[in-house]
Design a protein around this motif. Structure first.
Motif, mmCIF file in Angstrom:
data_model
loop_
_atom_site.group_PDB
_atom_site.id
_atom_site.type_symbol
_atom_site.label_atom_id
_atom_site.label_comp_id
_atom_site.label_asym_id
_atom_site.label_seq_id
_atom_site.Cartn_x
_atom_site.Cartn_y
_atom_site.Cartn_z
ATOM 1 N N ALA A 7 83.411 83.825 87.001
ATOM 2 C CA ALA A 7 84.270 84.044 88.250
ATOM 3 C C ALA A 7 85.588 84.156 87.506
ATOM 4 O O ALA A 7 86.728 84.967 87.730
ATOM 5 C CB ALA A 7 84.008 83.009 89.096
ATOM 6 N N ARG A 8 86.033 83.108 86.550
ATOM 7 C CA ARG A 8 87.217 83.021 85.741
ATOM 8 C C ARG A 8 87.358 84.181 85.051
ATOM 9 O O ARG A 8 88.562 84.553 84.656
ATOM 10 C CB ARG A 8 87.238 81.763 85.071
ATOM 11 C CG ARG A 8 88.477 81.525 84.207
ATOM 12 C CD ARG A 8 88.540 80.330 83.629
ATOM 13 N NE ARG A 8 87.673 79.808 82.656
ATOM 14 C CZ ARG A 8 87.440 80.273 81.388
ATOM 15 N NH1 ARG A 8 88.567 80.956 81.031
ATOM 16 N NH2 ARG A 8 86.294 79.884 80.828
ATOM 17 N N HIS A 9 86.200 84.668 84.273
ATOM 18 C CA HIS A 9 86.496 85.912 83.364
ATOM 19 C C HIS A 9 86.762 86.899 84.108
ATOM 20 O O HIS A 9 87.605 87.997 83.751
ATOM 21 C CB HIS A 9 85.227 86.029 82.575
ATOM 22 C CG HIS A 9 85.036 85.139 81.488
ATOM 23 N ND1 HIS A 9 83.722 84.729 80.921
ATOM 24 C CD2 HIS A 9 85.926 84.277 80.988
ATOM 25 C CE1 HIS A 9 84.104 84.072 80.155
ATOM 26 N NE2 HIS A 9 85.056 83.472 80.074
ATOM 27 N N VAL A 10 86.231 87.349 85.260
ATOM 28 C CA VAL A 10 86.455 88.401 86.231
ATOM 29 C C VAL A 10 87.892 88.296 86.625
ATOM 30 O O VAL A 10 88.606 89.371 86.529
ATOM 31 C CB VAL A 10 85.587 88.324 87.525
ATOM 32 C CG1 VAL A 10 85.989 89.506 88.618
ATOM 33 C CG2 VAL A 10 84.095 88.562 87.177
ATOM 34 N N ALA A 11 88.457 87.240 87.206
ATOM 35 C CA ALA A 11 89.695 87.008 87.630
ATOM 36 C C ALA A 11 91.026 87.347 86.277
ATOM 37 O O ALA A 11 91.642 88.037 86.410
ATOM 38 C CB ALA A 11 90.086 85.642 87.982
ATOM 39 N N VAL A 12 90.508 86.918 85.280
ATOM 40 C CA VAL A 12 91.338 86.941 83.944
ATOM 41 C C VAL A 12 91.574 88.780 83.646
ATOM 42 O O VAL A 12 92.550 89.162 83.371
ATOM 43 C CB VAL A 12 90.889 86.238 82.834
ATOM 44 C CG1 VAL A 12 91.639 86.656 81.516
ATOM 45 C CG2 VAL A 12 91.317 84.709 83.049
ATOM 46 N N ALA A 13 90.335 89.202 83.590
ATOM 47 C CA ALA A 13 90.261 90.517 83.201
ATOM 48 C C ALA A 13 90.757 91.337 84.366
ATOM 49 O O ALA A 13 91.840 92.386 83.924
ATOM 50 C CB ALA A 13 88.836 90.973 83.217
ATOM 51 N N ALA B 98 90.347 79.097 88.501
ATOM 52 C CA ALA B 98 89.139 78.178 87.929
ATOM 53 C C ALA B 98 89.256 76.610 88.725
ATOM 54 O O ALA B 98 88.108 76.345 89.345
ATOM 55 C CB ALA B 98 89.381 77.804 86.709
ATOM 56 N N GLU B 99 90.300 76.258 89.053
ATOM 57 C CA GLU B 99 90.467 74.882 90.052
ATOM 58 C C GLU B 99 89.866 75.437 91.492
ATOM 59 O O GLU B 99 89.306 74.634 92.151
ATOM 60 C CB GLU B 99 91.998 74.658 90.125
ATOM 61 C CG GLU B 99 92.081 74.060 88.877
ATOM 62 C CD GLU B 99 91.571 72.419 88.522
ATOM 63 O OE1 GLU B 99 90.993 72.090 89.431
ATOM 64 O OE2 GLU B 99 91.600 72.227 87.200
ATOM 65 N N LEU B 100 90.193 76.596 91.933
ATOM 66 C CA LEU B 100 89.719 76.952 93.346
ATOM 67 C C LEU B 100 88.335 77.003 93.583
ATOM 68 O O LEU B 100 87.724 76.916 94.289
ATOM 69 C CB LEU B 100 90.713 78.285 93.891
ATOM 70 C CG LEU B 100 92.233 78.175 94.010
ATOM 71 C CD1 LEU B 100 92.867 79.368 94.558
ATOM 72 C CD2 LEU B 100 92.148 77.003 95.194
ATOM 73 N N CYS B 101 88.080 77.864 92.377
ATOM 74 C CA CYS B 101 86.227 77.911 92.517
ATOM 75 C C CYS B 101 85.702 76.865 92.500
ATOM 76 O O CYS B 101 84.518 76.601 93.009
ATOM 77 C CB CYS B 101 86.169 79.238 91.470
ATOM 78 S SG CYS B 101 86.642 80.904 91.633
ATOM 79 N N ALA B 102 86.004 75.954 91.363
ATOM 80 C CA ALA B 102 85.407 74.776 91.180
ATOM 81 C C ALA B 102 85.501 73.891 92.563
ATOM 82 O O ALA B 102 84.355 73.209 93.051
ATOM 83 C CB ALA B 102 85.895 73.865 90.216
ATOM 84 N N ASN B 103 86.611 74.058 93.148
ATOM 85 C CA ASN B 103 86.648 73.194 94.564
ATOM 86 C C ASN B 103 85.851 73.639 95.502
ATOM 87 O O ASN B 103 85.129 72.965 96.390
ATOM 88 C CB ASN B 103 88.246 73.254 94.967
ATOM 89 C CG ASN B 103 88.503 72.211 95.923
ATOM 90 O OD1 ASN B 103 88.356 71.122 95.787
ATOM 91 N ND2 ASN B 103 89.039 72.874 97.160
ATOM 92 N N SER B 104 85.697 74.986 95.706
ATOM 93 C CA SER B 104 84.649 75.566 96.612
ATOM 94 C C SER B 104 83.180 75.172 96.076
ATOM 95 O O SER B 104 82.385 74.956 97.310
ATOM 96 C CB SER B 104 84.587 77.246 96.359
ATOM 97 O OG SER B 104 85.811 77.477 96.949
ATOM 98 N N VAL B 105 82.786 75.091 95.119
ATOM 99 C CA VAL B 105 81.230 74.680 94.699
ATOM 100 C C VAL B 105 81.311 73.014 95.165
ATOM 101 O O VAL B 105 80.210 72.968 95.645
ATOM 102 C CB VAL B 105 81.233 74.914 93.053
ATOM 103 C CG1 VAL B 105 79.941 74.000 92.940
ATOM 104 C CG2 VAL B 105 81.060 76.442 92.807
#
Length: 310
Positions: free
Chosen positions: A202-208, A228-235
């Protein structure tokens, strides 16, 4: 959700100053600053740059004793004003301070404005029971009727050339909820569903996508960190998975993360972290590195949207 209006007041003061021109502006703010200095209180002034210059000139030599901050910079993201401007100053001086803070001015964008109102509503909860005094100027000649109504809703006291009075419209909880608005991504947004096993992807998709949309390397690093922080928070808090979307709009690169969690604490991400605190810094960090955060949260789910200027 904790009721903002039900928290104790203590010595805390949060006033809206209604002004209509440069003369009434300076007549309201300069005495506020000088009275604070005369009482031996640390004073900070955080207003948009051109007004900061006028205040500094009007204060003369006394300006040397005031912390001067350009709100267009330090408060570009309204969500970082409470932790990084107000608490930063108040906590450094054991809380007995005066702050002149102008978070809402006519040039604020329509995307920024809801976050500004929510910030003003949350000041009351964040500093209730403290000895902090905050004065927030509002330009009655250029701001909308709705903005002025929101000023009455978020400030317990209103000040103008005729004096001070209790706000008859004070309702900070209602104001906060009024701007808890649904957020809808455009159909062409890049979309990626993630869970614990695909956080790195997910982080790589966002960066690209952010790079393709024109973010500089420095901004791209901030973007990657926030996503990365937002996605980790969701998990961790949002049901174990989420959906990431990225797109560009009006000069901003935007990402949003949606999940099944509920953000029940309106001050999440706005409380300064204790040095001994373990975890809980993710949203605070997000607010620090991006230019705007918008959130829509209900018991059915939460969407958090971040903006970075390309």
């Amino acid at each position: 959700m904790t009721a903002i209006s039900e928290l104790g007041a203590g010595e805390f003061s949060h006033q809206a100053l209604l002004y209509h021109d440069d003369s009434s502006y300076l007549a309201g703010v300069v005495p506020f600053v000088l009275e604070g200095l005369a009482a031996g209180k640390p004073v900070a002034v955080a207003v948009p740059g051109p007004k900061l210059d006028r205040i500094e000139a009007a204060l003369g030599p006394a300006a040397r004793d005031v912390r001067l901050l350009d709100m267009a910079e330090v408060g570009r993201n309204p969500g970082r004003i409470i932790p990084s401007v107000l608490h930063d100053f108040a906590d450094a001086h054991q809380g007995r301070v005066r702050v002149l803070g102008e978070p809402i001015w006519p040039e604020r964008s329509s995307a920024e404005y809801p976050a500004c109102v929510q910030h003003e509503a949350l000041i009351n909860a964040s500093f209730a029971g403290s000895a902090v005094t905050i004065l927030c100027p509002y330009d009655t000649s250029r701001l909308s009727e709705q903005a002025l109504a929101d000023a009455h809703a978020t400030h317990p006291v209103i000040a103008d050339e005729s004096g001070t009075r209790a706000s008859e419209g004070y309702a900070p909880d209602e104001a906060f909820s009024r701007y808890n608005l649904p957020l809808t991504a455009p159909p062409d947004a890049e979309e990626f569903s993630f869970d614990l096993g695909s956080l790195t992807k997910a982080r790589h998709v966002a960066v690209a996508r952010g790079a393709a949309l024109g973010l500089s390397q420095d901004r791209l690093d901030d973007f990657a960190l926030a996503v990365a922080e937002l996605c980790a928070n969701s998990v961790q808090h949002g049901g174990g998975s989420g959906v990431l979307r990225v797109w560009r709009e009006h000069g901003d690169v935007i990402a949003e993360v949606s999940d099944r969690g509920y953000l029940s604490d309106p001050l999440a991400g706005r409380r300064p972290a204790s040095p001994r605190q373990l975890g809980g810094r993710g949203l605070l960090l997000v607010h620090r590195v991006v230019d705007l955060v918008r959130t829509h949260s209900t018991p059915e789910g939460t969407t958090t949207r971040i903006y970075l200027r390309g």
